[in-house]
Design a protein around this motif. Structure first.
Motif, PDB file in Angstrom:
ATOM      1  N   GLN A   1       0.833  -1.207   0.000  1.00  0.00           N
ATOM      2  CA  GLN A   1       0.000   0.000   0.000  1.00  0.00           C
ATOM      3  C   GLN A   1       0.870   1.259   0.000  1.00  0.00           C
ATOM      4  O   GLN A   1       0.569   2.236  -0.697  1.00  0.00           O
ATOM      5  CB  GLN A   1      -0.918  -0.002   1.211  1.00  0.00           C
ATOM      6  N   ALA A   2       1.962   1.236   0.773  1.00  0.00           N
ATOM      7  CA  ALA A   2       2.847   2.406   0.844  1.00  0.00           C
ATOM      8  C   ALA A   2       3.525   2.663  -0.502  1.00  0.00           C
ATOM      9  O   ALA A   2       3.640   3.813  -0.943  1.00  0.00           O
ATOM     10  CB  ALA A   2       3.890   2.210   1.939  1.00  0.00           C
ATOM     11  N   LEU A   3       3.966   1.605  -1.173  1.00  0.00           N
ATOM     12  CA  LEU A   3       4.605   1.767  -2.481  1.00  0.00           C
ATOM     13  C   LEU A   3       3.616   2.265  -3.528  1.00  0.00           C
ATOM     14  O   LEU A   3       3.958   3.105  -4.362  1.00  0.00           O
ATOM     15  CB  LEU A   3       5.238   0.448  -2.929  1.00  0.00           C
ATOM     16  N   MET A   4       2.389   1.748  -3.484  1.00  0.00           N
ATOM     17  CA  MET A   4       1.363   2.217  -4.427  1.00  0.00           C
ATOM     18  C   MET A   4       1.046   3.686  -4.181  1.00  0.00           C
ATOM     19  O   MET A   4       0.875   4.463  -5.130  1.00  0.00           O
ATOM     20  CB  MET A   4       0.108   1.356  -4.309  1.00  0.00           C
ATOM     21  N   ALA A   5       0.985   4.103  -2.920  1.00  0.00           N
ATOM     22  CA  ALA A   5       0.709   5.502  -2.592  1.00  0.00           C
ATOM     23  C   ALA A   5       1.865   6.406  -3.014  1.00  0.00           C
ATOM     24  O   ALA A   5       1.639   7.530  -3.485  1.00  0.00           O
ATOM     25  CB  ALA A   5       0.439   5.648  -1.105  1.00  0.00           C
ATOM     26  N   ALA A   6       3.097   5.918  -2.862  1.00  0.00           N
ATOM     27  CA  ALA A   6       4.257   6.721  -3.273  1.00  0.00           C
ATOM     28  C   ALA A   6       4.300   6.878  -4.790  1.00  0.00           C
ATOM     29  O   ALA A   6       4.696   7.924  -5.302  1.00  0.00           O
ATOM     30  CB  ALA A   6       5.543   6.081  -2.770  1.00  0.00           C
ATOM     31  N   ALA A   7       3.878   5.843  -5.508  1.00  0.00           N
ATOM     32  CA  ALA A   7       3.901   5.884  -6.972  1.00  0.00           C
ATOM     33  C   ALA A   7       2.772   6.742  -7.544  1.00  0.00           C
ATOM     34  O   ALA A   7       2.936   7.360  -8.591  1.00  0.00           O
ATOM     35  CB  ALA A   7       3.821   4.471  -7.540  1.00  0.00           C
ATOM     36  N   ALA A   8       1.633   6.751  -6.880  1.00  0.00           N
ATOM     37  CA  ALA A   8       0.481   7.503  -7.388  1.00  0.00           C
ATOM     38  C   ALA A   8      -0.232   8.207  -6.234  1.00  0.00           C
ATOM     39  O   ALA A   8      -1.334   7.837  -5.849  1.00  0.00           O
ATOM     40  CB  ALA A   8      -0.477   6.555  -8.106  1.00  0.00           C
ATOM     41  N   PRO A   9       0.391   9.254  -5.667  1.00  0.00           N
ATOM     42  CA  PRO A   9      -0.203   9.925  -4.502  1.00  0.00           C
ATOM     43  C   PRO A   9      -1.549  10.583  -4.784  1.00  0.00           C
ATOM     44  O   PRO A   9      -2.342  10.776  -3.872  1.00  0.00           O
ATOM     45  CB  PRO A   9       0.848  10.964  -4.105  1.00  0.00           C
ATOM     46  N   GLU A  10      -1.828  10.896  -6.043  1.00  0.00           N
ATOM     47  CA  GLU A  10      -3.114  11.510  -6.367  1.00  0.00           C
ATOM     48  C   GLU A  10      -4.247  10.490  -6.388  1.00  0.00           C
ATOM     49  O   GLU A  10      -5.410  10.852  -6.304  1.00  0.00           O
ATOM     50  CB  GLU A  10      -3.046  12.236  -7.715  1.00  0.00           C
ATOM     51  N   LYS A  11      -3.907   9.186  -6.464  1.00  0.00           N
ATOM     52  CA  LYS A  11      -4.919   8.134  -6.527  1.00  0.00           C
ATOM     53  C   LYS A  11      -5.070   7.357  -5.223  1.00  0.00           C
ATOM     54  O   LYS A  11      -6.157   6.909  -4.895  1.00  0.00           O
ATOM     55  CB  LYS A  11      -4.576   7.151  -7.646  1.00  0.00           C
ATOM     56  N   VAL A  12      -3.949   7.174  -4.511  1.00  0.00           N
ATOM     57  CA  VAL A  12      -3.953   6.321  -3.314  1.00  0.00           C
ATOM     58  C   VAL A  12      -3.376   7.109  -2.146  1.00  0.00           C
ATOM     59  O   VAL A  12      -2.339   7.750  -2.272  1.00  0.00           O
ATOM     60  CB  VAL A  12      -3.088   5.046  -3.547  1.00  0.00           C
ATOM     61  N   SER A  13      -4.061   7.040  -0.993  1.00  0.00           N
ATOM     62  CA  SER A  13      -3.528   7.744   0.178  1.00  0.00           C
ATOM     63  C   SER A  13      -2.517   6.859   0.903  1.00  0.00           C
ATOM     64  O   SER A  13      -2.622   5.638   0.895  1.00  0.00           O
ATOM     65  CB  SER A  13      -4.663   8.144   1.127  1.00  0.00           C
ATOM     66  N   MET A  14      -1.542   7.499   1.505  1.00  0.00           N
ATOM     67  CA  MET A  14      -0.480   6.790   2.214  1.00  0.00           C
ATOM     68  C   MET A  14      -1.066   6.104   3.444  1.00  0.00           C
ATOM     69  O   MET A  14      -1.792   6.733   4.227  1.00  0.00           O
ATOM     70  CB  MET A  14       0.607   7.791   2.638  1.00  0.00           C
ATOM     71  N   PRO A  15      -0.776   4.820   3.639  1.00  0.00           N
ATOM     72  CA  PRO A  15      -1.282   4.132   4.827  1.00  0.00           C
ATOM     73  C   PRO A  15      -0.586   4.647   6.093  1.00  0.00           C
ATOM     74  O   PRO A  15       0.519   5.193   6.017  1.00  0.00           O
ATOM     75  CB  PRO A  15      -0.931   2.662   4.568  1.00  0.00           C
TER      76      PRO A  15
END
Length: 81
Positions: free
Chosen positions: A62-76
């Protein structure tokens, strides 16, 4: 003794430190302060996820997905609540 909500032993703290101590003994410690800080952060994430009954792999994903696309996924967060 003045705070009955706090257990009289620190067994949970000792168990939390066990991974860090074992890693230090096996790996020979860190060669720099930056390496020490990075290791401490990773071990803190691992131990916090374990204490909360969360999957470390899921949290990191989840953290890597949020770092890659911060506009789509919030940082856990590791902060309960």
């Amino acid at each position: 003794m003045t705070h009955p909500e706090i257990p009289p032993d620190n067994n949970r703290a000792e168990r939390s430190l066990r991974l860090t101590v074992t890693k230090r003994k096996v790996g020979g410690g860190s060669r720099s302060m930056a390496g020490f800080a990075q290791t401490a952060r990773w071990l803190s994430v691992i131990q916090t996820c374990r204490a909360q009954g969360r999957s470390v792999i899921t949290f990191l994903k989840q953290a890597l997905m949020a770092a890659a696309a911060p506009e789509k996924v919030s940082m856990p967060s590791l902060v309960p609540g």
